[in-house]
Design an enzyme around this catalytic site. Structure first.
Site, mmCIF file in Angstrom:
data_model
loop_
_atom_site.group_PDB
_atom_site.id
_atom_site.type_symbol
_atom_site.label_atom_id
_atom_site.label_comp_id
_atom_site.label_asym_id
_atom_site.label_seq_id
_atom_site.Cartn_x
_atom_site.Cartn_y
_atom_site.Cartn_z
ATOM 1 N N ASP A 128 0.752 -1.279 0.118
ATOM 2 C CA ASP A 128 0.059 0.032 -0.021
ATOM 3 C C ASP A 128 0.847 1.316 0.049
ATOM 4 O O ASP A 128 2.039 1.224 -0.013
ATOM 5 C CB ASP A 128 -0.789 -0.092 1.335
ATOM 6 C CG ASP A 128 -2.326 0.505 0.934
ATOM 7 O OD1 ASP A 128 -2.594 1.313 -0.083
ATOM 8 O OD2 ASP A 128 -3.263 0.174 1.660
ATOM 9 N N ASP A 186 -10.690 3.179 -3.214
ATOM 10 C CA ASP A 186 -11.215 1.853 -2.678
ATOM 11 C C ASP A 186 -12.732 1.926 -3.226
ATOM 12 O O ASP A 186 -13.439 2.730 -3.289
ATOM 13 C CB ASP A 186 -11.138 2.046 -1.370
ATOM 14 C CG ASP A 186 -9.764 1.839 -0.610
ATOM 15 O OD1 ASP A 186 -8.859 1.565 -1.352
ATOM 16 O OD2 ASP A 186 -9.972 1.597 0.702
HETATM 17 C C1 GLA Z 1 -6.089 1.272 1.872
HETATM 18 C C2 GLA Z 1 -6.294 0.286 0.474
HETATM 19 C C3 GLA Z 1 -7.228 -0.727 1.011
HETATM 20 C C4 GLA Z 1 -7.032 -1.395 2.400
HETATM 21 C C5 GLA Z 1 -6.802 -0.394 3.353
HETATM 22 C C6 GLA Z 1 -6.122 -1.006 4.759
HETATM 23 O O1 GLA Z 1 -7.200 2.043 1.836
HETATM 24 O O2 GLA Z 1 -6.567 1.082 -0.555
HETATM 25 O O3 GLA Z 1 -7.599 -1.675 -0.058
HETATM 26 O O4 GLA Z 1 -5.678 -2.059 2.195
HETATM 27 O O5 GLA Z 1 -5.946 0.361 3.111
HETATM 28 O O6 GLA Z 1 -5.922 -0.330 5.714
#
Ligand code: GLA
Length: 397
Positions: A128, A186
């Site tokens: 990430d 997301d």
């Molecule tokens: C980000 C990513 C998500 C998830 C969260 C976890 O928002 O885009 O897919 O992995 O972090 O904290």
């Protein structure tokens, strides 16, 4: 030894959508068992990916450790557990000092962490980008550092870049060693997104935000429009906890169809320990999975729009073509697509991939697929060339 090749998009499950920060080792074990007992493993869903919040900091020697309460048995034991069931284990970290959820992350510890992950026999790493600088140059350096570190372990570990598309990872992530890269923020469990700019519904992510990216996808290199929300119906972390009420089964069918056409990773986000019949039928649609996993490895695209109905296609092996009609409007619609609209010539056998029936053969430029679609509904077909039919279709420039 090279990094994992991943000739078709990865399929599996991730803890994030449903469990968020509450994931624990019991959930992972029960999920692995459920993937086997539901038959999903045998349809190709192999990766069991633990997302954020498995971490418990670093020990005195700097080695990353699992959370002592939620993962008391450790990650290695879980890897053994899933491997014994013919599955693979995924893990998560971040290219900064902390992850998005505030856990310890891998910046400056890339080699050490990659070695630890490999020693635990993990098979997939989602990496990430929270708490990292916005510029592209730094992202390339940080993702390359982890890519090199993973390769140096000698273990086949799928490397999934998650910087949400802001730095155009389709231009550089493959060189950093990744096999897939998120293209957006997301996904929410809703047709439309939320109020925040980084909260996207399946309509916006699937239909709009992947446009033009089809030329960057191919065997070993996949655009990732994020996890599936199929079957969540407003339950779980990215659904109810975040105030999203979920989608209808019609919409989940469209979501799954679109992700299949996009050659997107099919990573389930719902709780597979409690699948309802409709959800099992969507995730278990073998004819759609076959489109997604087609060996040509092409990502589909929109060829046109007629009265609010989008016409999409995806070239497949042996000259077959997937064609989908999507009704994005708020009303029922009659959807029509001719072979001419699709740029196809000759005669094609037609298979309906949701009713699982054969339809009359299509021939000539005016030969048409016609169907009635509910609001947000879709139909997906596989066209198989007959005789002299030749398929040569290309994405828009
Ligand atoms: C980000 C990513 C998500 C998830 C969260 C976890 O928002 O885009 O897919 O992995 O972090 O904290």
């Amino acid at each position: 030894m090279t990094l994992a090749h991943l000739p078709t998009p990865p399929m599996g499950w991730s803890s994030w959508n449903t469990f968020g920060p509450t994931v624990d080792e019991a959930v992972i074990r029960q999920t692995a068992d459920a993937l086997v007992s539901t038959g999903l493993r045998d349809l190709g869903y192999r990766y069991v990916n633990i997302d954020d919040h498995w971490q418990g900091g670093r020990d005195g020697s700097g080695r990353i450790v699992a959370h002592p309460q939620r993962f008391p048995g450790g990650i290695e034991a879980l890897a053994d557990f899933v491997h014994e069931r013919g599955l693979k284990l995924g893990l998560y970290s971040d290219a900064a000092e902390l992850t998005c959820g505030g856990e310890v992350a891998s910046l400056g510890h890339e080699e050490r962490d990659a070695e630890t992950f490999a020693s635990w026999r993990i098979d997939y790493l989602k990496y990430d980008y929270c708490h990292a600088p916005v510029d592209r140059g730094t992202a390339v350096l940080r993702y390359t550092a982890m890519g090199r570190a993973l390769q140096a372990t000698g273990r086949d570990i799928v490397y999934s870049v998650c910087e949400w598309g802001g730095r155009e990872p389709w231009l550089w992530a493959a060189q950093a060693g990744a096999q897939l890269w998120r293209t957006t923020g997301d996904v929410c469990d809703s047709w439309n997104g939320g109020d925040r700019v980084d909260q996207h519904g399946i309509d916006e992510i699937g239909f709009d935000l992947q446009r033009g990216l089809e030329r960057f996808a191919g065997p070993g290199s996949w655009n990732d429009p994020d996890l599936l929300v199929v079957g969540m119906h407003g339950r779980g972390h990215v659904a109810g906890d975040m105030g999203f009420g979920g989608c209808t089964d019609v919409e989940y069918r469209t979501h799954f169809s679109l992700w299949s056409l996009l050659a997107a990773p099919l990573i389930i986000g719902t709780d597979v320990r409690a699948l309802d019949e409709a959800t099992a039928a969507i995730l278990g649609n073998t004819e759609l999975i076959a489109l997604n996993q087609d060996g040509l490895g092409r990502q589909g695209w929109r060829t046109g729009t007629r009265d609010g109905v989008e016409i999409w296609c995806k070239p497949l092996l042996f000259g077959d073509v997937a064609v989908a009609l999507f009704n994005r409007t708020g009303q029922d619609a009659v959807a029509v697509a001719t072979l001419g609209d699709l740029g196809l010539h000759g005669e094609y056998a037609v298979r309906d991939l949701w009713t699982h029936g054969d339809l009359p053969t299509l021939a000539g430029a005016r030969g048409a697929l016609t169907t009635r679609l509910p609001s947000h509904g879709c139909a997906v077909y596989r066209l198989v060339p007959r005789g002299e039919a030749r398929t040569s279709i290309h994405p828009p420039r």
